[in-house]
Motif scaffolding. Structure first.
Motif, PDB file in Angstrom:
ATOM      1  N   ASP A 208      47.815  38.950  46.041  1.00 23.99           N
ATOM      2  CA  ASP A 208      46.997  39.805  46.132  1.00 23.99           C
ATOM      3  C   ASP A 208      45.611  39.638  46.243  1.00 23.99           C
ATOM      4  O   ASP A 208      44.993  38.656  45.439  1.00 23.99           O
ATOM      5  N   PRO A 209      44.654  40.435  46.766  1.00 26.09           N
ATOM      6  CA  PRO A 209      43.178  40.287  46.695  1.00 26.09           C
ATOM      7  C   PRO A 209      42.830  40.054  45.136  1.00 26.09           C
ATOM      8  O   PRO A 209      43.109  41.061  44.419  1.00 26.09           O
ATOM      9  N   LEU A 210      42.070  39.001  44.776  1.00 23.81           N
ATOM     10  CA  LEU A 210      41.255  38.722  43.820  1.00 23.81           C
ATOM     11  C   LEU A 210      42.322  38.770  42.417  1.00 23.81           C
ATOM     12  O   LEU A 210      42.058  39.056  41.332  1.00 23.81           O
ATOM     13  N   SER A 211      43.559  38.379  42.626  1.00 25.90           N
ATOM     14  CA  SER A 211      44.698  38.462  41.741  1.00 25.90           C
ATOM     15  C   SER A 211      44.624  37.242  40.846  1.00 25.90           C
ATOM     16  O   SER A 211      45.207  37.063  39.692  1.00 25.90           O
ATOM     17  N   VAL A 212      44.129  36.088  41.384  1.00 29.06           N
ATOM     18  CA  VAL A 212      44.560  34.788  40.746  1.00 29.06           C
ATOM     19  C   VAL A 212      43.150  34.427  40.303  1.00 29.06           C
ATOM     20  O   VAL A 212      42.062  34.220  41.173  1.00 29.06           O
ATOM     21  N   ARG A 213      42.906  34.170  39.022  1.00 30.33           N
ATOM     22  CA  ARG A 213      41.557  33.778  38.352  1.00 30.33           C
ATOM     23  C   ARG A 213      41.497  32.728  37.552  1.00 30.33           C
ATOM     24  O   ARG A 213      42.481  32.501  36.914  1.00 30.33           O
ATOM     25  N   ILE A 214      40.639  31.816  37.851  1.00 30.44           N
ATOM     26  CA  ILE A 214      40.455  30.694  36.863  1.00 30.44           C
ATOM     27  C   ILE A 214      38.952  30.616  36.298  1.00 30.44           C
ATOM     28  O   ILE A 214      38.133  31.158  36.885  1.00 30.44           O
ATOM     29  N   MET A 215      38.701  29.763  35.326  1.00 33.69           N
ATOM     30  CA  MET A 215      37.596  29.643  34.900  1.00 33.69           C
ATOM     31  C   MET A 215      37.031  28.095  35.082  1.00 33.69           C
ATOM     32  O   MET A 215      38.084  27.151  34.870  1.00 33.69           O
ATOM     33  N   HIS A 216      35.895  28.154  35.564  1.00 33.35           N
ATOM     34  CA  HIS A 216      35.359  26.664  35.901  1.00 33.35           C
ATOM     35  C   HIS A 216      33.967  26.435  35.653  1.00 33.35           C
ATOM     36  O   HIS A 216      33.022  27.425  35.536  1.00 33.35           O
ATOM     37  N   ASP A 217      33.632  25.342  34.984  1.00 35.84           N
ATOM     38  CA  ASP A 217      32.293  24.746  34.410  1.00 35.84           C
ATOM     39  C   ASP A 217      31.506  24.046  35.580  1.00 35.84           C
ATOM     40  O   ASP A 217      31.772  23.152  36.022  1.00 35.84           O
ATOM     41  N   TYR A 218      30.558  25.188  36.267  1.00 41.51           N
ATOM     42  CA  TYR A 218      29.878  24.652  37.474  1.00 41.51           C
ATOM     43  C   TYR A 218      28.619  23.912  36.859  1.00 41.51           C
ATOM     44  O   TYR A 218      27.810  24.376  36.118  1.00 41.51           O
ATOM     45  N   PRO A 219      28.342  22.571  37.307  1.00 42.65           N
ATOM     46  CA  PRO A 219      27.152  21.797  36.628  1.00 42.65           C
ATOM     47  C   PRO A 219      25.818  22.557  37.158  1.00 42.65           C
ATOM     48  O   PRO A 219      25.593  23.219  37.991  1.00 42.65           O
ATOM     49  N   GLU A 220      25.035  22.771  35.909  1.00 45.25           N
ATOM     50  CA  GLU A 220      23.819  23.292  36.067  1.00 45.25           C
ATOM     51  C   GLU A 220      23.891  24.816  36.093  1.00 45.25           C
ATOM     52  O   GLU A 220      22.829  25.538  36.323  1.00 45.25           O
ATOM     53  N   ILE A 221      24.900  25.294  36.088  1.00 43.57           N
ATOM     54  CA  ILE A 221      25.068  26.656  35.831  1.00 43.57           C
ATOM     55  C   ILE A 221      25.862  27.239  34.711  1.00 43.57           C
ATOM     56  O   ILE A 221      25.595  28.003  33.763  1.00 43.57           O
ATOM     57  N   GLY A 222      27.272  26.583  34.472  1.00 45.59           N
ATOM     58  CA  GLY A 222      27.812  26.794  33.276  1.00 45.59           C
ATOM     59  C   GLY A 222      29.249  27.343  33.792  1.00 45.59           C
ATOM     60  O   GLY A 222      29.734  27.534  35.000  1.00 45.59           O
ATOM     61  N   GLU A 223      29.933  27.932  32.924  1.00 46.41           N
ATOM     62  CA  GLU A 223      31.383  28.408  33.060  1.00 46.41           C
ATOM     63  C   GLU A 223      31.380  29.788  33.746  1.00 46.41           C
ATOM     64  O   GLU A 223      30.511  30.736  33.448  1.00 46.41           O
ATOM     65  N   ARG A 224      32.263  29.955  34.788  1.00 45.49           N
ATOM     66  CA  ARG A 224      32.247  31.298  35.669  1.00 45.49           C
ATOM     67  C   ARG A 224      33.488  31.658  35.992  1.00 45.49           C
ATOM     68  O   ARG A 224      34.296  30.508  36.452  1.00 45.49           O
ATOM     69  N   ALA A 225      34.125  33.002  35.882  1.00 45.75           N
ATOM     70  CA  ALA A 225      35.204  33.331  36.367  1.00 45.75           C
ATOM     71  C   ALA A 225      35.282  33.122  37.889  1.00 45.75           C
ATOM     72  O   ALA A 225      34.127  33.293  38.757  1.00 45.75           O
ATOM     73  N   SER A 226      36.299  32.369  38.551  1.00 47.22           N
ATOM     74  CA  SER A 226      36.458  32.220  39.726  1.00 47.22           C
ATOM     75  C   SER A 226      37.776  32.747  40.449  1.00 47.22           C
ATOM     76  O   SER A 226      38.808  32.493  39.747  1.00 47.22           O
TER      77      SER A 226
END
Length: 398
Positions: A208-226
């Motif tokens: 389903d749209p936007l139903s799968v969510r992970i957290m990822h740590d993006y270099p120079e940005i930080g952790e974001r819900a993806s």
């Protein structure tokens, strides 16, 4: 040295025109065409003011094969760079076939009446391009595009077998609006509201749209819900990266964006079918597009960075290996260079590089190709030269 025709004068078209003008030893003659000539004239003046020489500008309706054909015959380009709407890919490809000119785009064909996108109708033109001795390069943006090249580089130089790929796209820019899209609102919202899809163990799995969510740590940005989306590069990478067990695509969205999107969906403003309003037929999503900020206008007010890359895991010399190949791009730096925000910049620069690879004979072939089908190293080197330097981290295997 060769002539190039750029079709589309939105945010990405602006970047492509500027970047081509910076490489005059390859792009000696540049013509920028759009349905709106005033946009072309603005970009032309920017290029002149930067001391990058002059370019031609023309009016064209990219839906009209005859009009595009006539323009190609007038300009005599060696390649057509299509940065118009994805709806217009097939018309522009047909014009290239009729005039004997190579073709490049940044996004695959979308039918205007269905919220689906796939390469099949463009791949179906492979025989015709082969017979004409022409080359069509599909998806020469960032994702698709650079992400495909990152995967090809991993396959060609870093791994003996690739098993898992996660493509991760983070835009941490702030434009100050409550709700706006960083590229064409109609295309963006259709993409985000479609069902998610990923490939695992030989089959496509739908979510389903936007139903799968992970957290990822993006270099120079930080952790974001993806959030898991379907993205077109998955379709070609499944064919061309051997040994894959799973490939997925994730993109970040802020809570404000998601809240606005849910409300717009709930009230029917993201519909793509016609409705009647005061005796007229309108498409709600197209009407919404007219109310939202033009993505090309966001550059001067956007701050922050993007991070787009691939986490790739597999085997090298019998041992497990995991790498993260990515680019970080700064919105304000893009504005200073080409009057663009980073989302347009990260799409427009690879379009120029792809055309450069074709014109220099570094990437050549007859038929319809995706980015990962060519040697990755020359393109990777060109990214470092032209404003999108990449980095690589070794990660601990799962």
């Amino acid at each position: 040295m060769a002539a190039v025709l750029i079709i589309g004068a939105g945010g990405v078209g602006r970047v492509v025109a500027h970047k081509c003008a910076q490489v005059r030893d390859v792009f000696s003659d540049i013509c920028l065409a759009s349905r709106t000539i005033s946009k072309c004239e603005t970009i032309r003046q920017e290029i002149i003011d930067k001391g990058l020489g002059d370019i031609k500008v023309r009016v064209v309706d990219a839906d009209d094969v005859q009009a595009v054909t006539a323009l190609i015959r007038e300009v005599h380009p060696a390649v057509v760079i299509n940065v118009a709407l994805p709806y217009q890919d097939l018309a522009i490809m047909e014009a290239c076939l009729q005039t004997g000119v190579d073709y490049l785009d940044t996004a695959n064909y979308e039918h205007p009446d269905t919220a689906e996108f796939e390469y099949n109708e463009q791949w179906a033109l492979d025989d015709r391009f082969r017979e004409k001795g022409l080359m069509a390069l599909l998806g020469s943006g960032f994702d698709p595009g650079v992400t495909n090249v990152f995967c090809a580089y991993a396959q060609q130089e870093l791994f003996d077998e690739i098993h898992y790929i996660d493509i991760l796209d983070c835009n941490a820019g702030d434009h100050g609006y409550p709700f706006a899209t960083n590229f064409n609102p109609e295309i963006n919202i259709r993409e985000v509201t479609a069902k998610g899809r990923y490939w695992e163990q030989g089959q496509w799995i739908e979510t389903d749209p936007l139903s799968v969510r992970i957290m990822h740590d993006y270099p120079e940005i930080g952790e974001r819900a993806s959030y898991l989306l379907y993205h077109e590069e998955l379709e070609s990478l499944v064919k061309n990266i051997k040994g894959l067990k799973r490939i997925r695509f994730f993109m970040t969205f802020g809570e404000s964006y998601l809240t606005h999107l849910r409300v717009l969906q709930n009230v029917g403003m993201t519909r793509i079918d016609e409705v009647e309003f005061q005796g007229c037929k309108i498409v709600p999503l197209q009407f919404l597009k007219t109310l939202l900020p033009d993505p090309a206008s966001l550059g001067s007010r956007t701050k922050g960075k993007t991070n787009i890359g691939c986490v790739i895991q597999g085997l090298k010399d019998g041992s497990r290996r995991k790498v993260y190949i990515y680019n970080v791009c700064d919105h304000e730096s893009c504005w200073q260079e080409v009057f663009s925000q980073a989302v347009s910049y990260t799409t427009g620069v690879p379009a120029m590089i792809g055309a450069k690879m074709m014109l220099q004979g570094i990437w050549r072939g007859r038929g319809v190709f995706n980015m990962e089908q060519f040697p990755a190293r020359p393109f990777m080197d060109a990214l470092n030269m032209h404003g999108l330097p990449w980095q690589m981290l070794e990660l601990d295997c799962d």
